[in-house]
Structures are given as structure tokens and as C-alpha cells.
Design an enzyme around this catalytic site. Structure first.
Site, PDB file in Angstrom:
ATOM      1  N   ARG A   1      -1.790  -6.567  -8.191  1.00 48.13           N
ATOM      2  CA  ARG A   1      -0.701  -7.477  -7.843  1.00 48.13           C
ATOM      3  C   ARG A   1      -0.566  -8.644  -8.808  1.00 48.13           C
ATOM      4  NH1 ARG A   1      -2.745  -8.069  -1.772  1.00 48.13           N
ATOM      5  NH2 ARG A   1      -4.645  -7.746  -2.959  1.00 48.13           N
TER       6      ARG A   1
ATOM      7  N   SER B   1      -2.532  -7.789   3.283  1.00 46.38           N
ATOM      8  CA  SER B   1      -2.849  -7.565   4.697  1.00 46.38           C
ATOM      9  C   SER B   1      -3.205  -8.886   5.370  1.00 46.38           C
ATOM     10  CB  SER B   1      -4.014  -6.583   4.830  1.00 46.38           C
ATOM     11  OG  SER B   1      -3.631  -5.315   4.385  1.00 46.38           O
TER      12      SER B   1
ATOM     13  N   HIS C   1       0.850  -1.203   0.000  1.00 46.33           N
ATOM     14  CA  HIS C   1       0.000   0.000   0.000  1.00 46.33           C
ATOM     15  C   HIS C   1       0.882   1.248   0.000  1.00 46.33           C
ATOM     16  CE1 HIS C   1      -2.962  -2.686   2.390  1.00 46.33           C
ATOM     17  NE2 HIS C   1      -3.449  -2.566   1.165  1.00 46.33           N
TER      18      HIS C   1
ATOM     19  N   LYS D   1     -17.487  -6.936   8.440  1.00 46.38           N
ATOM     20  CA  LYS D   1     -16.120  -7.491   8.474  1.00 46.38           C
ATOM     21  C   LYS D   1     -15.573  -7.486   9.892  1.00 46.38           C
ATOM     22  CE  LYS D   1     -13.824  -6.818   4.002  1.00 46.38           C
ATOM     23  NZ  LYS D   1     -12.673  -6.165   3.363  1.00 46.38           N
TER      24      LYS D   1
HETATM   25  P1  ADP Z   1      -9.597  -4.328   0.142  1.00 46.77           P
HETATM   26  O1  ADP Z   1      -9.081  -5.671  -0.273  1.00 46.77           O
HETATM   27  O2  ADP Z   1     -10.443  -4.343   1.354  1.00 46.77           O
HETATM   28  O3  ADP Z   1     -10.127  -3.499  -0.989  1.00 46.77           O
HETATM   29  P2  ADP Z   1      -6.878  -3.698   0.790  1.00 46.77           P
HETATM   30  O4  ADP Z   1      -6.517  -2.844   1.950  1.00 46.77           O
HETATM   31  O5  ADP Z   1      -6.480  -5.129   0.842  1.00 46.77           O
HETATM   32  O6  ADP Z   1      -8.406  -3.473   0.640  1.00 46.77           O
HETATM   33  O7  ADP Z   1      -6.300  -3.090  -0.566  1.00 46.77           O
HETATM   34  C1  ADP Z   1      -6.522  -1.791  -0.999  1.00 46.77           C
HETATM   35  C2  ADP Z   1      -5.794  -1.562  -2.321  1.00 46.77           C
HETATM   36  O8  ADP Z   1      -4.409  -1.796  -2.153  1.00 46.77           O
HETATM   37  C3  ADP Z   1      -6.216  -2.482  -3.469  1.00 46.77           C
HETATM   38  O9  ADP Z   1      -6.164  -1.744  -4.675  1.00 46.77           O
HETATM   39  C4  ADP Z   1      -5.168  -3.539  -3.488  1.00 46.77           C
HETATM   40  O10 ADP Z   1      -5.012  -4.114  -4.778  1.00 46.77           O
HETATM   41  C5  ADP Z   1      -3.962  -2.714  -3.116  1.00 46.77           C
HETATM   42  N1  ADP Z   1      -2.921  -3.557  -2.547  1.00 46.77           N
HETATM   43  C6  ADP Z   1      -3.052  -4.495  -1.592  1.00 46.77           C
HETATM   44  N2  ADP Z   1      -1.866  -5.090  -1.334  1.00 46.77           N
HETATM   45  C7  ADP Z   1      -0.967  -4.526  -2.169  1.00 46.77           C
HETATM   46  C8  ADP Z   1       0.426  -4.732  -2.422  1.00 46.77           C
HETATM   47  N3  ADP Z   1       1.150  -5.657  -1.791  1.00 46.77           N
HETATM   48  N4  ADP Z   1       1.019  -3.961  -3.355  1.00 46.77           N
HETATM   49  C9  ADP Z   1       0.296  -3.013  -3.978  1.00 46.77           C
HETATM   50  N5  ADP Z   1      -1.011  -2.801  -3.832  1.00 46.77           N
HETATM   51  C10 ADP Z   1      -1.645  -3.523  -2.928  1.00 46.77           C
END
Ligand code: ADP
Length: 167
Positions: free
Chosen positions: A106, A143, A33, A57
Site C-alpha cells: 500500500r 482492516s 484484499h 492476537k
Molecule cells: P497482516 O497485517 O496480519 O499480515 P492483513 O490481513 O492486514 O494481514 O493483510 C494481508 C495482506 O493484504 C498484506 O499483504 C497486506 O499488505 C495486504 N493488504 C492489506 N490491506 C490492503 C489493501 N487495502 N489493499 C491491498 N492489499 C492490502
């Protein structure tokens, strides 16, 4: 000064701030992120990291903790704002005048999932979704994997910004 001069010649719409919403759960924020936000601020005037509130959730970190982790990570970056929101992402974009949604990709599974959401959002609004491919060295991080590592007492610190601290 320069902006004033430019404004004289352009209709006001064309000089409005380019604001992108980066929505997610951020339970917790990861280095993946972090990378997307850092790269996002090079493309937009402002990146609003928006933590979606979903009553169904079960989260590992409270909303306050998740928000504080992100705020602390970007405390020296005025172009990053952190907010929470409920309801449809496009409605919230309209509310805060964000013209773009920023998402990270990803792998093919992310692409398939994101494609359907982006098409739907485009059908329901004029908001464009901008995708950034994740950096190769953080593309494996999620996450949910971080939460698994934490639950099993592993060294989660190599996967998240330093501001993420488990009490
Ligand atoms: P959710 O899955 O609840 O939408 P996340 O917090 O998992 O929320 O992800 C939010 C955004 O961050 C999404 O666009 C996801 O693809 C992106 N994201 C998650 N993990 C990564 C990562 N390792 N690298 C880059 N982007 C990521």
C-alpha cells in the site's frame, strides 16, 4: 488433450500448478484484499487465502467468521481456496506445495516491513514473494480502520465486500 501433449515434451516439474499463498489476518477481509486476490488469480493457477492463527492476537471476528466472509466472496471462483494455518508461512507453503507468497503493497511502510519478511523467507526457503501494488481506490483501506469504523457505528460497508456482515 493439449496438456497431455505438452507434458510429453516437458519434464513434469515445468507443468506443475502455479500456486500462491496469500497470508494474513483478514479481520475482516477488505476491498483491498479482494482486489489483490482478484488480480492474483490472473497470475496464478490457484490462490490460497491463508488465515494465520496467532494465539496472542485479539481478533474482532472469530476464525470461522473470517473464513466464511472470504469463502462467500469467492464462492463462484474455483481458483480461490481458503484455509487456516499455524506456524511459519514458508513451512505451510511447503506443506501445500505453494511456490509463491502473494502480498499487497500500500505504501512505503508496507514496503519496508514486507522487504524484511520476504528476504528472510527467501533466506530460509526457495519461495518467491510476489508483490502487487494496491489499486489506487482501495490503497487507504486497512482492516484496523474498518474495525474502528465498526466499533464507532460507521458505515463500514463501503470498505469491505458485501459478504462481511456485522451481527
Ligand atoms: P497482516 O497485517 O496480519 O499480515 P492483513 O490481513 O492486514 O494481514 O493483510 C494481508 C495482506 O493484504 C498484506 O499483504 C497486506 O499488505 C495486504 N493488504 C492489506 N490491506 C490492503 C489493501 N487495502 N489493499 C491491498 N492489499 C492490502
Amino acid at each position: 488433450m493439449l496438456l497431455k501433449q505438452i507434458k510429453k515434451f516437458l519434464p513434469s516439474q515445468e507443468v506443475t500448478m502455479k500456486r500462491a499463498l496469500f497470508p494474513g489476518s483478514f479481520d475482516p477481509i477488505t476491498l483491498g484484499h479482494y482486489d489483490i486476490i482478484k488480480r492474483g488469480i490472473k497470475l496464478f493457477d490457484e490462490v490460497v487465502v491463508a488465515i494465520g492463527i496467532n494465539a496472542e492476537k485479539n481478533y474482532m471476528f472469530s476464525l470461522e467468521e473470517r473464513k466464511a466472509f472470504i469463502e462467500k466472496s469467492f464462492e463462484n471462483e474455483p481458483k480461490v481456496k481458503v484455509v487456516t494455518y499455524k506456524g511459519l508461512t514458508i513451512d505451510f507453503c511447503r506443506e501445500i506445495d505453494a511456490q509463491f507468497i502473494l502480498r499487497g503493497l500500500r505504501n512505503p511502510a508496507d514496503f519496508e516491513f514486507e522487504k524484511a519478511i520476504a528476504h528472510t523467507n527467501r533466506r530460509l526457503s526457495k519461495i518467491e514473494t510476489v508483490f502487487l501494488l494496491t489499486a489506487a481506490d482501495t490503497s487507504y483501506i486497512s482492516s484496523s480502520i474498518v474495525r474502528d469504523v465498526i466499533r464507532n457505528n460507521g458505515d463500514y460497508t463501503v470498505l469491505v465486500p458485501k459478504t462481511v456482515v456485522v451481527k
